[in-house]
Design an enzyme around this catalytic site. Structure first.
Site, PDB file in Angstrom:
ATOM      1  N   GLN A   1      85.021  -6.797 -31.880  1.00 22.71           N
ATOM      2  CA  GLN A   1      86.317  -7.090 -32.748  1.00 22.71           C
ATOM      3  C   GLN A   1      86.719  -8.477 -33.076  1.00 22.71           C
ATOM      4  OE1 GLN A   1      85.628  -4.224 -30.837  1.00 22.71           O
ATOM      5  NE2 GLN A   1      86.363  -3.086 -32.792  1.00 22.71           N
ATOM      6  N   GLY A   2      86.953  -8.795 -34.390  1.00 21.67           N
ATOM      7  CA  GLY A   2      87.177  -9.927 -34.881  1.00 21.67           C
ATOM      8  C   GLY A   2      86.101 -10.636 -35.825  1.00 21.67           C
ATOM      9  N   ASP A   3      85.027 -10.032 -35.500  1.00 19.54           N
ATOM     10  CA  ASP A   3      83.683 -10.292 -36.260  1.00 19.54           C
ATOM     11  C   ASP A   3      83.807  -9.426 -37.473  1.00 19.54           C
ATOM     12  OD1 ASP A   3      82.691 -11.888 -34.265  1.00 19.54           O
ATOM     13  OD2 ASP A   3      81.784 -10.607 -33.153  1.00 19.54           O
ATOM     14  N   SER A   4      84.414  -8.403 -37.811  1.00 20.24           N
ATOM     15  CA  SER A   4      84.462  -7.910 -38.814  1.00 20.24           C
ATOM     16  C   SER A   4      84.570  -8.653 -40.016  1.00 20.24           C
ATOM     17  CB  SER A   4      85.612  -6.697 -38.717  1.00 20.24           C
ATOM     18  OG  SER A   4      85.265  -5.652 -38.030  1.00 20.24           O
TER      19      SER A   4
ATOM     20  N   ASP B   1      82.673  -0.262 -47.162  1.00 21.81           N
ATOM     21  CA  ASP B   1      83.629  -1.205 -46.567  1.00 21.81           C
ATOM     22  C   ASP B   1      83.246  -2.720 -46.974  1.00 21.81           C
ATOM     23  OD1 ASP B   1      85.330  -2.220 -44.676  1.00 21.81           O
ATOM     24  OD2 ASP B   1      84.145  -1.885 -42.933  1.00 21.81           O
TER      25      ASP B   1
ATOM     26  N   HIS C   1      87.830  -3.128 -44.473  1.00 17.90           N
ATOM     27  CA  HIS C   1      89.010  -2.473 -43.502  1.00 17.90           C
ATOM     28  C   HIS C   1      89.797  -3.960 -42.760  1.00 17.90           C
ATOM     29  CE1 HIS C   1      85.791  -3.760 -40.398  1.00 17.90           C
ATOM     30  NE2 HIS C   1      86.988  -3.877 -39.649  1.00 17.90           N
TER      31      HIS C   1
END
Ligand code: ARG
Length: 254
Positions: free
Chosen positions: A200-203, A111, A64
Site C-alpha cells: 500500500q502506497g506503492d500504487s 489501471d 485507482h
C-alpha cells in the site's frame, strides 16, 4: 489471513535479531534503500501513491490513485530525491488529471492515469522513463520501487526503497487470482516463498527492467494484490504494453 501475515512478519524477524546493528527500514516489502539518483524518474504523489515521469510535464500513475478526469490542482508531486524530506526535493503541482475512461476498479484492468504538472520539470535530478510499446519485455526480472508500506499494514516510508521480483506467468497468476484479466495484468513476485512485493502506497509507481540497449523501460504500474508479499499471491501490475498506445494518445492531448 492472520497466519499468512504472520509468515511475512515472521520472516522479517528472522533476519533482524535483537542485537543486530540498525539497518535501513525497507520500503517495498523485502526491499533495500535506493541510491540518490538511481531512479530519477520516480515520483511521490501527495495522495499517497507513486508515479513515474513520462514526459517532463506528465506523470504516469494508477487510475485507482485518482478520482476522475478533469482540472485538478490538488495533487503535489515530489521528484528528484530518495528522501522525501530532503531540502533538494523538487515539488510540482498538478493542473489536470486524465483517468483511463475504461477504468472500473483495479481488478478489472485499465489501471492507469496521467497527471499533468503546472510546468515541465527541468533538473539534473530528474529524468523521464519510457514505456514499453511491445510485449517483448513482459518477462524476466523486474525492478520495483516506492515509498509505500514496508510490511503489510505498515507505515509509509521517508526513503525510497527498491527490490527485484521475477515475472509470474499468466496461468500461475490466474491460479492465485481466479478471474484475473490477463490481457490487462502483468504479475510478479516469488509465488512459493513470498517476502518481496510492492504494498500500500506503492500504487501507481513503475515496475521496470532494462531494454535491449540496457536502458530502463517501464513494463508495469503497481496496481493490486492480496495483502503484501504473501506466499501464493504475486503482485499485480498494469500491463503497460497493452495500454501503451492509449497512454501515448492521451498524453498527446494534455
Ligand atoms: N493498491 C495498493 C496501493 O494503492 C498497491 C497494492 C500492491 N499490492 C501488492 N501486493 N503488490 O498502494
Amino acid at each position: 489471513m492472520a497466519l499468512l501475515a504472520g509468515l511475512v512478519f515472521g520472516a522479517g524477524a528472522l533476519v533482524l535479531p535483537a542485537a543486530a546493528a540498525p539497518v535501513p527500514s525497507p520500503t517495498v516489502v523485502g526491499g533495500t534503500q535506493a541510491a540518490q539518483g538511481e531512479f530519477p524518474f520516480m515520483v511521490r504523489l501527495s495522495m499517497g501513491c507513486g508515479g513515474a515521469l513520462y514526459t517532463p510535464q506528465i506523470v504516469l500513475t494508477a487510475a485507482h490513485c485518482v478520482s476522475g478526469t478533469g482540472a485538478d490542482t490538488s495533487i503535489t508531486a515530489t521528484l528528484g530525491v530518495v528522501d522525501l524530506n530532503s531540502a533538494s526535493a523538487i515539488t510540482a503541482q498538478s493542473t489536470y488529471v486524465y483517468q483511463s475512461p475504461a477504468f472500473s476498479g483495479a481488478e478489472n484492468g485499465n489501471d492507469w492515469a496521467l497527471i499533468k504538472l503546472a510546468s515541465p520539470v527541468s533538473s539534473d535530478l530528474v529524468a523521464t522513463l519510457p514505456i514499453t510499446t511491445s510485449t517483448a519485455y513482459d518477462n524476466g526480472t523486474f525492478t520495483i520501487a516506492g515509498w509505500g508500506a514496508a510490511t503489510e499494514g505498515g507505515d509509509q516510508q521517508q526513503y525510497l526503497l527498491k527490490a527485484t521480483v521475477p515475472y509470474v506467468d499468466d496461468a500461475t497468476c490466474a491460479n492465485a487470482y481466479p478471474g484475473l484479466v490477463t490481457s490487462a495484468s502483468l504479475c510478479a513476485g516469488y509465488v512459493d516463498q513470498g517476502g518481496v512485493d510492492t504494498c500500500q502506497g506503492d500504487s501507481g509507481g513503475p515496475m521496470f527492467r532494462q531494454d535491449a540497449a540496457g536502458r530502463w523501460i517501464q513494463v508495469g504500474i503497481v496496481s493490486w494484490g492480496n495483502g503484501c508479499a504473501r506466499p501464493g499471491y504475486p503482485g499485480v501490475y498494469t500491463k503497460v504494453s497493452t495500454y501503451a498506445a492509449d497512454i501515448a494518445a492521451a498524453a498527446a492531448t494534455l
